[in-house]
Design a protein around this motif. Structure first.
Motif, mmCIF file in Angstrom:
data_model
loop_
_atom_site.group_PDB
_atom_site.id
_atom_site.type_symbol
_atom_site.label_atom_id
_atom_site.label_comp_id
_atom_site.label_asym_id
_atom_site.label_seq_id
_atom_site.Cartn_x
_atom_site.Cartn_y
_atom_site.Cartn_z
ATOM 1 N N PRO A 510 0.583 -1.168 -0.527
ATOM 2 C CA PRO A 510 0.101 -0.161 0.071
ATOM 3 C C PRO A 510 0.836 1.276 -0.008
ATOM 4 C CG PRO A 510 -0.388 -1.433 2.538
ATOM 5 C CD PRO A 510 0.697 -1.685 1.302
ATOM 6 N N ASP A 511 2.026 1.453 0.703
ATOM 7 C CA ASP A 511 2.739 2.136 0.689
ATOM 8 C C ASP A 511 4.236 2.763 0.582
ATOM 9 O OD1 ASP A 511 1.168 4.367 2.173
ATOM 10 O OD2 ASP A 511 1.483 3.456 3.929
ATOM 11 N N GLY A 512 4.254 1.134 -0.426
ATOM 12 C CA GLY A 512 5.245 0.786 -1.485
ATOM 13 C C GLY A 512 6.713 0.630 -0.667
ATOM 14 N N LEU A 513 7.508 1.028 -0.684
ATOM 15 C CA LEU A 513 9.141 1.293 -0.091
ATOM 16 C C LEU A 513 8.809 1.604 1.287
ATOM 17 C CD1 LEU A 513 11.506 2.150 -2.095
ATOM 18 C CD2 LEU A 513 11.632 0.357 -1.096
ATOM 19 N N ASP A 514 7.678 2.451 1.486
ATOM 20 C CA ASP A 514 7.206 3.269 3.350
ATOM 21 C C ASP A 514 6.743 2.194 3.750
ATOM 22 O OD1 ASP A 514 9.386 5.408 2.811
ATOM 23 O OD2 ASP A 514 7.882 6.485 1.731
ATOM 24 N N THR A 515 6.412 1.063 3.243
ATOM 25 C CA THR A 515 5.217 -0.143 4.207
ATOM 26 C C THR A 515 5.938 -0.934 5.657
ATOM 27 O OG1 THR A 515 4.050 -0.372 1.757
ATOM 28 C CG2 THR A 515 3.522 -1.908 3.988
ATOM 29 N N VAL A 516 4.953 -0.115 6.333
ATOM 30 C CA VAL A 516 5.562 -0.426 7.485
ATOM 31 C C VAL A 516 5.746 -2.791 6.991
ATOM 32 C CG1 VAL A 516 5.596 -1.022 10.229
ATOM 33 C CG2 VAL A 516 4.783 1.144 9.058
ATOM 34 N N VAL A 517 6.673 -2.922 7.482
ATOM 35 C CA VAL A 517 6.898 -5.096 7.947
ATOM 36 C C VAL A 517 6.001 -5.209 9.038
ATOM 37 C CG1 VAL A 517 8.048 -4.515 5.840
ATOM 38 C CG2 VAL A 517 9.142 -4.953 8.529
ATOM 39 N N GLY A 518 6.065 -5.012 10.162
ATOM 40 C CA GLY A 518 5.611 -5.701 11.283
ATOM 41 C C GLY A 518 7.268 -5.531 12.175
ATOM 42 N N HIS A 519 6.384 -6.721 12.667
ATOM 43 C CA HIS A 519 7.688 -7.257 14.002
ATOM 44 C C HIS A 519 8.653 -8.174 13.144
ATOM 45 C CE1 HIS A 519 9.256 -8.237 17.739
ATOM 46 N NE2 HIS A 519 9.435 -9.341 17.496
ATOM 47 N N ARG A 520 9.607 -7.732 13.076
ATOM 48 C CA ARG A 520 10.372 -9.301 12.409
ATOM 49 C C ARG A 520 10.280 -9.581 11.726
ATOM 50 N NH1 ARG A 520 12.499 -13.107 17.464
ATOM 51 N NH2 ARG A 520 12.865 -11.993 19.111
ATOM 52 N N GLY A 521 9.300 -8.709 10.705
ATOM 53 C CA GLY A 521 8.706 -8.733 9.196
ATOM 54 C C GLY A 521 8.078 -9.829 8.984
ATOM 55 N N SER A 522 7.069 -9.089 10.090
ATOM 56 C CA SER A 522 5.808 -10.521 10.620
ATOM 57 C C SER A 522 4.808 -10.321 8.895
ATOM 58 C CB SER A 522 5.069 -10.088 12.048
ATOM 59 O OG SER A 522 5.305 -8.765 11.710
ATOM 60 N N LYS A 523 4.873 -9.029 8.336
ATOM 61 C CA LYS A 523 3.807 -9.074 6.956
ATOM 62 C C LYS A 523 4.448 -9.481 5.834
ATOM 63 C CE LYS A 523 1.694 -4.955 9.459
ATOM 64 N NZ LYS A 523 1.449 -3.798 9.572
ATOM 65 N N LEU A 524 5.434 -9.935 6.065
ATOM 66 C CA LEU A 524 6.178 -10.294 4.991
ATOM 67 C C LEU A 524 6.098 -11.987 4.844
ATOM 68 C CD1 LEU A 524 9.550 -8.069 4.382
ATOM 69 C CD2 LEU A 524 7.242 -7.779 3.434
ATOM 70 N N SER A 525 6.246 -13.109 3.469
ATOM 71 C CA SER A 525 6.256 -14.686 3.243
ATOM 72 C C SER A 525 8.097 -14.195 3.890
ATOM 73 C CB SER A 525 5.659 -14.511 2.770
ATOM 74 O OG SER A 525 7.146 -14.523 1.062
ATOM 75 N N GLY A 526 8.330 -15.708 4.090
ATOM 76 C CA GLY A 526 9.564 -16.428 4.214
ATOM 77 C C GLY A 526 10.895 -16.057 2.965
ATOM 78 N N GLY A 527 9.768 -16.553 2.234
ATOM 79 C CA GLY A 527 10.874 -15.838 0.462
ATOM 80 C C GLY A 527 10.690 -14.473 0.459
ATOM 81 N N GLU A 528 10.036 -13.490 1.455
ATOM 82 C CA GLU A 528 9.951 -12.269 1.260
ATOM 83 C C GLU A 528 11.097 -11.778 1.634
ATOM 84 O OE1 GLU A 528 5.531 -10.956 -0.802
ATOM 85 O OE2 GLU A 528 5.943 -10.734 1.020
ATOM 86 N N ARG A 529 11.129 -12.533 2.882
ATOM 87 C CA ARG A 529 12.479 -11.537 4.107
ATOM 88 C C ARG A 529 13.867 -12.218 3.400
ATOM 89 N NH1 ARG A 529 8.435 -13.099 7.799
ATOM 90 N NH2 ARG A 529 9.490 -15.793 8.490
#
Length: 639
Positions: A510-529
């Protein structure tokens, strides 16, 4: 998950001289402000001492039927002036106390973030956080208020006793007898206060440790239905903190109430003996009233002295825990610097890693390590060489060795893969190159120079490292990408997003590079991390790229794509890869096979399949499975 061990029932004894030295170190930068607060407190105390004398004059004037307006006005002025000065002095001290805590936290945080990795691994993170937050808070009182309380309380106490002695030496002796008797009992309580406070602080550290562990594995706890068990662990730590806190409060309450008891007993004794002396004509009624007022005034300086002693015991418990944290081994000050400074120190020039050949200028000065070049080489751009020369290593003296005489050479440029069973010591190779750990035998050379001779900032500025679990920090995607390269340009970020196959993700966020990824990248998948971690390492423009299972969580399509990126990067950079997927390592120029902490064989894929039994077994199992997975992924990607 196992419960955290409870705090020791015996508080660790810290020599008093070390406690005093540490307290003075925290106090010294603020001694001018503390002196101002003490001066204001003394002025307030002096105005308080004048009040009984004014009251005596008032009684004498009443007895002689003289005007009392001037005396009442003076007495009122003393009260108002003393209150105002006390308030100002209290503010100065409170403000200074907050400054002491701030300075202590800054110093401790700066030190703990420079801890050597083995120290962090043997210490509970939650306990370290507790020392920064809870223990430093206890310095607030002991380094300012207790110092001023001891100074002003002592001076006021002595001044009050002197004035009481002028009033009536006999009644002073009665008062001192009671105070000394009860004061001795109070002194016996002080060590108990210190011990209980330390245990309470240790339990608070346990709470932080348990919570840090729980939130770090939140999904695992829920999936295991372990909420109740983890709650019980936290409850147990909280109950220990409560129990020791209550015990400390009990001893502090006894110490505080003893002051009132001393004054009350002294009052009764003085009232009885003083009344008899008034009846005999040995003293006057006004003198007895003034003496009793001094006696009640004595409550404040005695309270300050007891409070200062109590705060010292509480503070000494906190200081001992802070000293323990400060005693942990750290990397030398100035070795580990900011990424921007380090990049400049490393002399890194050229374009983004993986760009056209020649984007990174030059080769190694003097050629690759191991060719007889000098130990001291100029730090320049270009791929770095790595040599392990009979390296031995163990994590602790009580643990078995991880490396037994590991030796291999990696010339500058190209890809070298490390394979072998779990526990062979592959990841440890990277830890020794980064100097997370120090070799216990042999040498680790980068560009022909022992890593122990490199300034840490300079060494690590030359390395890009993708860890096995690919950590992503709380914050935005941009902050994670530029974490190791804060001066990266928008164009460099755009290029690395394309190379790491993250451009599509950025477009969806939603906010491109400025999107908050969450604690320890919780909003990203394992592959994305993992791709974020790879992009972060590439954006650093390293001369040596370390990839530890960097594609383990990627699907087959993205793995094949990133394999091409890594192969392209390896044309200009030295790439070391640890992988269990042998499909990742078949394109390597050389493969180092490790087993049980030793180098078993070195060669190409074809050479090792033909000449090494262990590698042949790995190739016959994992490699064939990986090939089938890649074919299936390709079919899915084209569907």
């Amino acid at each position: 998950m196992t419960a955290i061990e409870p705090a020791s029932e015996a508080a660790t004894a810290v020599p008093a001289r070390l406690v005093w030295r540490a307290l003075y170190a925290h106090f010294r930068p603020h001694r001018a402000a503390v002196a101002l607060g003490a001066l204001l407190a003394l002025i307030g105390a002096a105005s308080g001492l004048a009040q009984p004398l004014a009251a005596k004059a008032l009684v004498d004037r009443l007895g002689q039927d003289e005007p009392i307006a001037a005396v009442l006005l003076a007495l009122t002025a003393l009260v108002v002036f003393g209150t105002a000065v006390d308030a100002l002095g209290s503010y100065v001290l409170e403000r200074t106390a907050e400054s002491v805590v701030l300075a202590a936290r800054r110093s401790l945080i700066g030190r703990l973030l420079r801890l050597r990795l083995p120290e962090v691994e043997k210490t509970q993170p939650g306990d370290l956080m507790s020392r920064i937050t809870s223990d430093t808070t206890l310095l607030r009182a002991v380094t300012t208020q207790s110092v001023v309380s001891a100074a002003t309380g002592g001076l006021s106490f002595v001044a009050t006793l002197v004035l009481m002695g002028f009033m009536d030496p006999v009644l002073l002796g009665v008062t001192l007898g009671v105070i000394v008797l009860i004061g001795g009992a109070v002194a016996l309580l002080m060590p108990r206060i210190a011990a209980a406070t330390r245990r309470s602080q240790e339990a608070v550290g346990e709470i932080s440790t348990v919570l840090e562990r729980a939130f770090g594995a939140f999904r695992t706890i829920k999936a295991s239905g372990a909420e109740a068990r983890e709650t019980a662990v936290v409850d147990a730590a909280a109950e220990r903190a409560w129990r020791h806190g209550v015990k400390s409060a009990k001893w502090q309450s006894l110490a505080g109430s003893s002051i009132g008891l001393a004054v009350q007993v002294s009052f009764l004794a003085v009232l009885g003996i003083g009344g008899a002396r008034v009846a005999s004509g040995a003293t006057t009624v006004s003198s007895l009233i003034a003496f009793l007022l001094f006696l009640f005034y004595l409550i404040e300086p005695v309270s300050k002295l007891v409070e200062a002693a109590t705060q010292f015991q509480v503070g000494s418990a906190a200081v001992s825990r802070i000293l323990e944290a400060e005693a942990l081994e750290v990397e030398e000050a100035g070795e580990a610097g900011e990424a921007g400074d380090a990049r400049e120190a490393g002399g890194l020039v050229g374009g983004l890693v993986g760009g056209p050949a020649g984007g990174l200028v030059g080769g190694l000065v003097g050629g690759p390590a191991g060719d007889g070049g000098p130990a001291e080489r100029a730090v320049g751009a270009g791929p770095a060489s790595v040599v392990f020369d009979d390296v031995a290593f163990r994590y602790r003296d009580d643990l078995p060795p991880v490396h037994h005489g590991v030796s291999f050479e990696v010339p500058g440029r190209g890809m070298t893969a490390f394979v072998g069973p779990s526990g062979a010591g592959k990841t440890t190779v990277f830890g020794l190159i980064e100097r997370f750990y120090e070799a216990t035998g042999g040498r680790v050379l980068v560009d022909g120079r022992d890593v122990r001779e490199w300034p840490l900032a300079e060494l690590r500025a030359s390395i890009g490292y993708v860890e096995q679990d690919a950590p992503v920090l709380s914050g935005t995607l941009r902050e994670n990408l530029t974490f190791a390269a804060p001066d990266a340009t928008e164009e460099e970020i755009r290029q690395v997003l394309v190379r790491a196959r993250l451009d599509g993700l950025v477009e969806r966020l939603p906010d491109g590079l400025d999107t908050v990824v969450g604690h320890r990248g919780s909003k990203l998948s394992g592959g994305e991390r993992q791709r974020v971690a790879i992009a972060r390492a590439l954006l650093r423009k390293p001369r040596l790229l370390l990839l530890d299972e960097a594609t383990s969580q990627l699907d087959a399509v993205n793995e094949l794509a990133l394999r091409d990126v890594v192969a392209e990067v390896a044309r200009d950079v030295t790439v070391l890869v640890v992988a269990h997927r042998l499909s990742t390592v078949t394109m390597a120029e050389r493969i180092v096979v490790m087993e049980a902490g030793r180098v078993r064989a070195v060669g190409t894929h074809a050479e090792l399949v033909a000449g090494d039994e262990l590698y042949g077994e790995l190739a016959a199992t994992q490699f064939l499975a990986a090939v089938e997975g890649a074919k299936e992924g390709a079919r899915v990607g084209t569907a």
